[in-house]
Write a protein that holds these residues in place. Structure first.
Motif, PDB file in Angstrom:
ATOM      1  N   VAL A  44       0.843  -1.196   0.000  1.00 56.67           N
ATOM      2  CA  VAL A  44       0.000   0.000   0.000  1.00 56.67           C
ATOM      3  C   VAL A  44       0.879   1.247   0.000  1.00 56.67           C
ATOM      4  CG1 VAL A  44      -1.617   1.362   1.406  1.00 56.67           C
ATOM      5  CG2 VAL A  44      -2.040  -1.077   1.040  1.00 56.67           C
ATOM      6  N   LYS A  88      -5.561   2.299   2.634  1.00 54.48           N
ATOM      7  CA  LYS A  88      -4.860   3.524   2.231  1.00 54.48           C
ATOM      8  C   LYS A  88      -4.939   4.659   3.246  1.00 54.48           C
ATOM      9  CE  LYS A  88      -8.430   5.886  -0.459  1.00 54.48           C
ATOM     10  NZ  LYS A  88      -8.477   7.144   0.227  1.00 54.48           N
ATOM     11  N   ASP A  89      -6.045   4.757   3.972  1.00 57.67           N
ATOM     12  CA  ASP A  89      -6.198   5.842   4.941  1.00 57.67           C
ATOM     13  C   ASP A  89      -5.666   5.486   6.326  1.00 57.67           C
ATOM     14  OD1 ASP A  89      -7.408   7.517   3.058  1.00 57.67           O
ATOM     15  OD2 ASP A  89      -9.388   6.661   3.459  1.00 57.67           O
ATOM     16  N   TYR A 139      -5.909  -2.064  -1.476  1.00 56.17           N
ATOM     17  CA  TYR A 139      -5.359  -0.716  -1.391  1.00 56.17           C
ATOM     18  C   TYR A 139      -6.366   0.225  -0.738  1.00 56.17           C
ATOM     19  CZ  TYR A 139      -3.986   3.984  -2.534  1.00 56.17           C
ATOM     20  OH  TYR A 139      -3.678   5.319  -2.430  1.00 56.17           O
ATOM     21  N   TYR A 140      -7.595   0.249  -1.244  1.00 52.72           N
ATOM     22  CA  TYR A 140      -8.599   1.163  -0.718  1.00 52.72           C
ATOM     23  C   TYR A 140      -8.991   0.830   0.720  1.00 52.72           C
ATOM     24  CZ  TYR A 140      -8.984   3.470  -5.174  1.00 52.72           C
ATOM     25  OH  TYR A 140      -8.701   4.189  -6.308  1.00 52.72           O
ATOM     26  N   LYS A 141      -8.863  -0.418   1.109  1.00 54.23           N
ATOM     27  CA  LYS A 141      -9.175  -0.813   2.480  1.00 54.23           C
ATOM     28  C   LYS A 141      -8.184  -0.197   3.470  1.00 54.23           C
ATOM     29  CE  LYS A 141      -9.829  -4.897   5.393  1.00 54.23           C
ATOM     30  NZ  LYS A 141      -9.866  -6.367   5.409  1.00 54.23           N
ATOM     31  N   CYS A 152      -1.507  -0.544  -8.419  1.00 51.44           N
ATOM     32  CA  CYS A 152      -1.797  -1.758  -7.639  1.00 51.44           C
ATOM     33  C   CYS A 152      -1.332  -3.002  -8.379  1.00 51.44           C
ATOM     34  CB  CYS A 152      -3.289  -1.849  -7.326  1.00 51.44           C
ATOM     35  SG  CYS A 152      -3.851  -0.639  -6.117  1.00 51.44           S
ATOM     36  N   ARG A 197      -6.961  -3.683  -5.941  1.00 45.61           N
ATOM     37  CA  ARG A 197      -7.410  -2.323  -5.652  1.00 45.61           C
ATOM     38  C   ARG A 197      -8.207  -2.283  -4.356  1.00 45.61           C
ATOM     39  NH1 ARG A 197     -10.771   0.439  -9.655  1.00 45.61           N
ATOM     40  NH2 ARG A 197     -11.715  -1.606  -9.820  1.00 45.61           N
ATOM     41  N   SER A 198      -8.991  -3.313  -4.108  1.00 50.01           N
ATOM     42  CA  SER A 198      -9.803  -3.336  -2.885  1.00 50.01           C
ATOM     43  C   SER A 198      -8.914  -3.356  -1.639  1.00 50.01           C
ATOM     44  CB  SER A 198     -10.775  -4.512  -2.887  1.00 50.01           C
ATOM     45  OG  SER A 198     -10.080  -5.735  -2.896  1.00 50.01           O
ATOM     46  N   LYS A 232       1.120   4.255  -2.861  1.00 50.49           N
ATOM     47  CA  LYS A 232       1.042   5.677  -2.525  1.00 50.49           C
ATOM     48  C   LYS A 232       2.243   6.445  -3.072  1.00 50.49           C
ATOM     49  CE  LYS A 232      -1.497   6.258   1.664  1.00 50.49           C
ATOM     50  NZ  LYS A 232      -1.431   6.408   3.128  1.00 50.49           N
ATOM     51  N   PHE A 241      -4.486   4.374 -10.032  1.00 52.45           N
ATOM     52  CA  PHE A 241      -4.318   3.500  -8.876  1.00 52.45           C
ATOM     53  C   PHE A 241      -4.408   2.033  -9.303  1.00 52.45           C
ATOM     54  CE2 PHE A 241      -5.436   7.414  -6.667  1.00 52.45           C
ATOM     55  CZ  PHE A 241      -4.465   7.428  -5.686  1.00 52.45           C
TER      56      PHE A 241
END
Length: 147
Positions: A22, A55-56, A51-53, A41, A48-49, A26, A37
């Motif tokens: 991840v 990333k924050d 990553y989005y899970k 990825c 991608r899922s 970034k 993205f």
């Protein structure tokens, strides 16, 4: 258990690979290494899922103890090459320039504020930045702050 956010520092070697990947995505996107993205990825080998899970919630920790942010005020004469010689001087100190703000010259001089990062800088090395006044065209120099 309380759902309040809590930050911890963990050696990346013991974490699942997805977290470091991840961070790689970034970095690729920040440095324009990939156009999307999805392609970033794919390049690092995560979905991608995933990553989005994360990333924050996944961030790189920089060693703040061996890096100092310094804010420097300069008064420079309005002559060709003066700012360039200042930047070369700072480069010689292994300083990473973060920002440069220069006003329009008035009466032959311009105010310049420079923020820079100096790795492994001691307080004496930071104070030695005042020697920048020895450069031609540097009329005044002050270290405003060092964190």
């Amino acid at each position: 258990m309380d759902k309040k956010s809590q930050l911890i520092v963990v050696d990346a070697m013991i974490l699942p690979d997805v977290f470091t990947k991840v961070l790689e995505v970034k970095k690729l996107m920040a440095q324009k290494g990939e156009k999307s993205f999805a392609s970033a990825c794919k390049r690092v080998g995560i979905s991608r899922s995933a990553y989005y899970k994360y990333k924050d919630s996944v961030f790189s920790y920089e060693e703040l103890f061996n890096r100092r942010i310094v804010n420097l005020y300069l008064l420079l004469s309005d002559s060709p090459g003066v700012l360039s010689s200042v930047l070369v001087f700072l480069h010689g100190l292994d300083a990473n320039i973060l920002t440069v703000n220069q006003s329009i010259p008035v009466d032959g001089a311009a105010n310049v504020n420079i923020s820079l990062r100096m790795a492994d800088a001691s307080p004496d090395e930071i104070l030695s930045l005042n020697s920048i006044t020895e450069l031609d065209g540097v009329l005044e120099a002050k270290v405003l702050s060092a964190e």
